[in-house]
Design a protein around this motif. Structure first.
Motif, PDB file in Angstrom:
ATOM      1  N   SER A   1     -25.083  54.069  14.858  1.00  0.00           N
ATOM      2  CA  SER A   1     -26.295  54.479  14.135  1.00  0.00           C
ATOM      3  C   SER A   1     -26.001  54.708  12.663  1.00  0.00           C
ATOM      4  CB  SER A   1     -26.867  55.762  14.755  1.00  0.00           C
ATOM      5  OG  SER A   1     -25.895  56.799  14.756  1.00  0.00           O
ATOM      6  N   ILE A   2     -25.097  53.899  12.116  1.00  0.00           N
ATOM      7  CA  ILE A   2     -24.670  54.090  10.736  1.00  0.00           C
ATOM      8  C   ILE A   2     -25.820  53.901   9.756  1.00  0.00           C
ATOM      9  CG2 ILE A   2     -23.886  51.691  10.563  1.00  0.00           C
ATOM     10  CD1 ILE A   2     -21.781  52.595   8.580  1.00  0.00           C
ATOM     11  N   GLU A   3     -26.766  52.995  10.082  1.00  0.00           N
ATOM     12  CA  GLU A   3     -27.902  52.777   9.173  1.00  0.00           C
ATOM     13  C   GLU A   3     -28.715  54.051   8.984  1.00  0.00           C
ATOM     14  OE1 GLU A   3     -27.078  50.793  11.598  1.00  0.00           O
ATOM     15  OE2 GLU A   3     -26.605  48.870  10.654  1.00  0.00           O
ATOM     16  N   ASN A   4     -28.801  54.869  10.038  1.00  0.00           N
ATOM     17  CA  ASN A   4     -29.548  56.133   9.944  1.00  0.00           C
ATOM     18  C   ASN A   4     -28.758  57.209   9.201  1.00  0.00           C
ATOM     19  OD1 ASN A   4     -31.571  54.930  11.506  1.00  0.00           O
ATOM     20  ND2 ASN A   4     -30.614  55.605  13.413  1.00  0.00           N
ATOM     21  N   ASP A   5     -27.444  57.000   9.116  1.00  0.00           N
ATOM     22  CA  ASP A   5     -26.569  58.014   8.528  1.00  0.00           C
ATOM     23  C   ASP A   5     -26.274  57.737   7.053  1.00  0.00           C
ATOM     24  OD1 ASP A   5     -24.949  60.361   8.840  1.00  0.00           O
ATOM     25  OD2 ASP A   5     -23.184  59.075   8.746  1.00  0.00           O
TER      26      ASP A   5
ATOM     27  N   ASP B   1     -22.212  54.836  -0.175  1.00  0.00           N
ATOM     28  CA  ASP B   1     -22.294  56.067   0.610  1.00  0.00           C
ATOM     29  C   ASP B   1     -20.946  56.770   0.516  1.00  0.00           C
ATOM     30  OD1 ASP B   1     -21.678  57.516   3.321  1.00  0.00           O
ATOM     31  OD2 ASP B   1     -23.859  57.427   3.206  1.00  0.00           O
TER      32      ASP B   1
ATOM     33  N   TYR C   1     -26.469  57.353   3.069  1.00  0.00           N
ATOM     34  CA  TYR C   1     -27.135  57.954   1.916  1.00  0.00           C
ATOM     35  C   TYR C   1     -26.537  57.300   0.671  1.00  0.00           C
ATOM     36  CZ  TYR C   1     -28.772  61.311  -1.535  1.00  0.00           C
ATOM     37  OH  TYR C   1     -29.357  61.892  -2.634  1.00  0.00           O
TER      38      TYR C   1
ATOM     39  N   LYS D   1     -19.492  59.321   2.064  1.00  0.00           N
ATOM     40  CA  LYS D   1     -18.765  59.638   3.298  1.00  0.00           C
ATOM     41  C   LYS D   1     -18.134  58.403   3.915  1.00  0.00           C
ATOM     42  CE  LYS D   1     -21.268  60.729   6.819  1.00  0.00           C
ATOM     43  NZ  LYS D   1     -22.180  61.526   7.674  1.00  0.00           N
ATOM     44  N   TRP D   2     -18.914  57.327   4.021  1.00  0.00           N
ATOM     45  CA  TRP D   2     -18.393  56.119   4.659  1.00  0.00           C
ATOM     46  C   TRP D   2     -17.415  55.373   3.760  1.00  0.00           C
ATOM     47  CZ3 TRP D   2     -18.500  55.055   9.635  1.00  0.00           C
ATOM     48  CH2 TRP D   2     -19.447  55.704  10.432  1.00  0.00           C
TER      49      TRP D   2
ATOM     50  N   HIS E   1     -16.177  59.083  13.470  1.00  0.00           N
ATOM     51  CA  HIS E   1     -16.855  57.974  12.809  1.00  0.00           C
ATOM     52  C   HIS E   1     -17.139  56.831  13.785  1.00  0.00           C
ATOM     53  CE1 HIS E   1     -15.671  60.087   9.137  1.00  0.00           C
ATOM     54  NE2 HIS E   1     -16.569  59.343   8.510  1.00  0.00           N
TER      55      HIS E   1
ATOM     56  N   ARG F   1     -20.348  57.680  15.383  1.00  0.00           N
ATOM     57  CA  ARG F   1     -21.477  57.568  14.463  1.00  0.00           C
ATOM     58  C   ARG F   1     -21.774  56.122  14.071  1.00  0.00           C
ATOM     59  NH1 ARG F   1     -19.748  62.443  10.303  1.00  0.00           N
ATOM     60  NH2 ARG F   1     -20.589  64.192  11.506  1.00  0.00           N
TER      61      ARG F   1
END
Length: 337
Positions: A171-175, A218, A177, A220-221, A165, A168
């Motif tokens: 680039s969290i904004e791209n990840d 989101d 959902y 996952k986060w 994490h 990642r």
């Protein structure tokens, strides 16, 4: 800027005025030279000199301002109108230096991305034998050995997950959902993953969920944030201490989640720094198990999800972490709905 310019040109200014004073002195001592005519000439030259200074000030400070812009943006387009020979020399040097900086930055960025990709690939490769190891642990018959090995497996698993994490996060904004999630489901899933550790330490969870409505977040986060808080609560609780309390409630139209442990607590002087990258503790500085990354990553992820995270703690009495979730309309900017 005017003061700096005058200080830079002070020797020229003093030289000019010294020459004018010397000329007046000669006219004053030599009666054959008309003093008033010389005084008039000195006045005219002084006026011309002042106008010259004003013109040169605007011309030269414009170049200095472009230097300041270059220092912050590395944009060399503003040097195209360099006038004096010295400015042209400086322009050529800066353009060359800027090109080298861009090339160096590009090479480092490529190397960093390659290193990141290699580390991600390594983490995913390690996860495969780690999963197989977990299945093998489940087949062990010795409960004591099984609990000890499971605890060590869990530590490795969490460290790898944290590292994943962390990679990642930039680039969290791209990840992201954003979807409707059930806080209760995510929470119990994370608590279940800590079951073996809790059994080993003789502590449990007292879950009191008054707010169980669906949230926009989101999955996952959000799970990662809860994982960090729950893991810390278990890690810093003494064996056979009171159960960790996890409760949710509504406050001013928002869902609030609290995770309270009764462990060693956090010193008041450390509280403002616990979300800083790499900070562990000043009171428990010898604790080599702490990485100083979990809460930092949780805070970064929470900020992106518009979740407010706060902490209250007293040494010897325990710690309470509070997550205040945003209202759905506050996530419009993220979801684009």
């Amino acid at each position: 800027m005017i003061k700096l310019y005058l200080r830079e040109r002070i020797s020229w200014i003093l030289m000019f005025f010294f020459g004018q004073v010397l000329l007046l002195l000669i006219a004053y001592l030599d009666h054959s030279i008309p003093f008033r005519s010389v005084l008039y000439i000195v006045f005219l030259f002084t006026m011309l000199f002042v106008i010259f200074l004003i013109v040169r000030y605007h011309r030269e400070t414009a170049f200095i301002k472009r230097l300041n812009d270059w220092e912050t943006s590395l944009d060399v387009s503003g040097f195209a109108d360099a006038a004096s020979p010295f400015e042209k020399i400086m322009e050529a040097a800066l353009v060359n230096q800027t090109q080298q900086l861009h090339q160096t930055a590009s090479r480092q960025q490529i190397a960093l991305e390659q290193e990141k990709d290699e580390l991600l690939a390594w983490i995913h490769e390690v996860k495969t034998p780690l999963t197989a190891m977990h299945l093998m642990i489940g087949r062990l018959e010795n409960d004591k050995a099984k609990a000890s090995i499971t605890f060590e497996w869990l530590r490795i698993h969490h460290l790898l997950d944290q590292q994943l994490h962390q990679l990642r996060l930039p680039s969290i904004e791209n990840d992201l959902y954003i979807e409707k999630v059930q806080l209760e489901d995510i929470l119990f899933s994370e608590i279940k993953s800590l079951q073996s550790w809790c059994i080993q330490k003789g502590i449990g969870f007292d879950v009191q969920l008054d707010a169980t409505e669906t949230l926009l977040s989101d999955t996952k986060w959000l799970a990662f944030i809860l994982r960090q808080l729950l893991t810390n609560a278990v890690k810093y609780s003494e064996s056979f201490s009171p159960d960790i309390i996890v409760r949710s409630f509504f406050e001013q139209g928002r869902t609030v989640l609290e995770v309270t442990d009764f462990g060693r607590g956090i010193d008041a002087k450390d509280l403002p720094r616990i979300f800083d990258k790499g900070f562990t503790s000043t009171t428990w500085h010898q604790d080599s198990a702490a990485t100083g990354m979990g809460l930092y990553l949780a805070r970064r992820a929470a900020d992106t999800l518009h979740i407010q995270i706060a902490v209250h703690s007293e040494v010897g009495l325990g710690t309470t972490f509070t997550l205040t979730f945003p209202q759905p309309n506050e996530l419009v900017r993220i979801t684009g709905m």
